[in-house]
Design a protein around this motif. Structure first.
Motif, PDB file in Angstrom:
ATOM      1  N   LEU A 176      60.433  66.739  26.774  1.00  0.00           N
ATOM      2  CA  LEU A 176      62.018  66.474  26.559  1.00  0.00           C
ATOM      3  C   LEU A 176      62.400  67.942  26.152  1.00  0.00           C
ATOM      4  CD1 LEU A 176      62.777  63.047  25.074  1.00  0.00           C
ATOM      5  CD2 LEU A 176      63.197  63.673  27.362  1.00  0.00           C
ATOM      6  N   SER A 177      63.411  68.617  26.762  1.00  0.00           N
ATOM      7  CA  SER A 177      64.122  69.792  26.232  1.00  0.00           C
ATOM      8  C   SER A 177      65.668  69.609  26.107  1.00  0.00           C
ATOM      9  CB  SER A 177      63.593  70.827  27.064  1.00  0.00           C
ATOM     10  OG  SER A 177      63.876  71.015  28.272  1.00  0.00           O
ATOM     11  N   VAL A 178      66.372  70.473  25.830  1.00  0.00           N
ATOM     12  CA  VAL A 178      67.731  70.380  25.653  1.00  0.00           C
ATOM     13  C   VAL A 178      68.559  71.599  26.119  1.00  0.00           C
ATOM     14  CG1 VAL A 178      69.771  70.242  24.153  1.00  0.00           C
ATOM     15  CG2 VAL A 178      67.918  68.756  23.694  1.00  0.00           C
ATOM     16  N   VAL A 179      69.436  71.695  26.912  1.00  0.00           N
ATOM     17  CA  VAL A 179      70.244  72.752  27.462  1.00  0.00           C
ATOM     18  C   VAL A 179      71.583  72.673  26.870  1.00  0.00           C
ATOM     19  CG1 VAL A 179      71.412  73.751  29.343  1.00  0.00           C
ATOM     20  CG2 VAL A 179      68.812  73.357  29.325  1.00  0.00           C
ATOM     21  N   VAL A 180      71.852  73.649  25.908  1.00  0.00           N
ATOM     22  CA  VAL A 180      73.428  73.465  25.274  1.00  0.00           C
ATOM     23  C   VAL A 180      74.247  74.389  26.173  1.00  0.00           C
ATOM     24  CG1 VAL A 180      74.600  73.869  23.273  1.00  0.00           C
ATOM     25  CG2 VAL A 180      72.307  73.105  23.211  1.00  0.00           C
TER      26      VAL A 180
END
Length: 270
Positions: A176-180
């Motif tokens: 899992l990774s996040v893009v803001v």
């Protein structure tokens, strides 16, 4: 041959734009899959390679209809289309009612995770407990959750990550990774999102900053003028794509190393 899924926990702050952007920058052959059950809009945004409108009836709905008895990789080429610029796309359902007729979500996850010679970048729209496209998350090598900096959306993001990790397991589930999505000068707000996730002790690989850039996003709304490579959106996306491509590289199988031609119509079993 890797499946990368993009989704949001609440709303859809640029998930479709991010999926199309990542597909355009992806270093290996790729297909962008619209798998948002609430309805896709690539066919409404972008022209086909010949400049005409995309065929809204040719895509995910026609694929599952043709593969009702047997879904196999060769069908993807038959039902995919090319955008201006050459990107291969699988147009999504037009309405939620069409999505409710799809019963093969598990099989679709395996199909697009094992597509010879292509990675799949799937736009899932909003995911939650029991949403049917969760089967694609489970099959993916990596999952990216897209969020803006609105505090309430960050709270929803945190809870969605926790639920996903409980559902799929920290070790066996996708990375899992996040893009803001935030204005280029709001790196502090992105850092605050990262810190909030760290305090929650959630297992997130990276928190990336994707520039909020209406001028750059216009290229993915059919306004094909100028040089997209000079936009802040594209420049901010390049290191994100490089990182995700490295994460998923081990799952990619080149066409010459894939199944023999005689297996081209092998069914993806349920």
């Amino acid at each position: 041959m890797a499946l990368l899924t993009l989704a949001s926990a609440k709303g859809s702050p640029g998930v479709t734009t991010a999926a199309m952007l990542f597909g355009a920058l992806w270093p290996r052959p790729s297909v962008v899959l619209e798998a948002d059950p609430s309805g896709g809009d690539i066919a409404l945004r972008m022209p086909a390679a010949d400049g005409a409108a995309l065929d809204s009836q040719m895509g995910l709905s026609s694929l599952v209809a043709a593969g009702r008895k047997s879904l196999y990789p060769a069908l993807v080429d038959v039902h995919a289309q090319r955008l201006v610029g050459g990107q291969k796309v699988m147009v999504g359902v037009a309405t939620p009612e069409q999505a409710r007729g799809i019963t093969q979500w598990d099989t679709l996850g395996r199909l697009f995770a094992e597509l010879p010679g292509h990675d799949t970048i799937a736009d899932l729209g909003r995911v939650g407990a029991g949403t049917p496209q969760n089967s694609l998350v489970e099959a993916s090598a990596a999952c990216v959750l897209v969020v803006d900096t609105l505090p309430s959306n960050v709270v929803h993001l945190r809870e969605r990550i926790r639920r996903l990790q409980e559902t799929f397991g920290r070790m066996s589930g996708p990375a899992l990774s996040v893009v803001v999505v935030a204005p280029p000068k709001r790196s502090r707000a992105v850092r605050e999102v990262r810190e909030a996730l760290e305090k929650s002790e959630l297992d997130v690989g990276a928190v990336h900053h994707l520039a909020y850039d209406p001028a750059g996003a216009a290229f993915f709304l059919g306004q094909i003028t100028g040089n997209p490579g000079r936009t802040q959106l594209v420049r901010s996306a390049q290191p994100i794509v490089e990182d995700l491509a490295r994460q998923t590289e081990s799952s990619f199988v080149a066409p010459e190393a894939a199944s023999p031609a005689g297996d081209a119509e092998q069914e993806v079993t349920s």
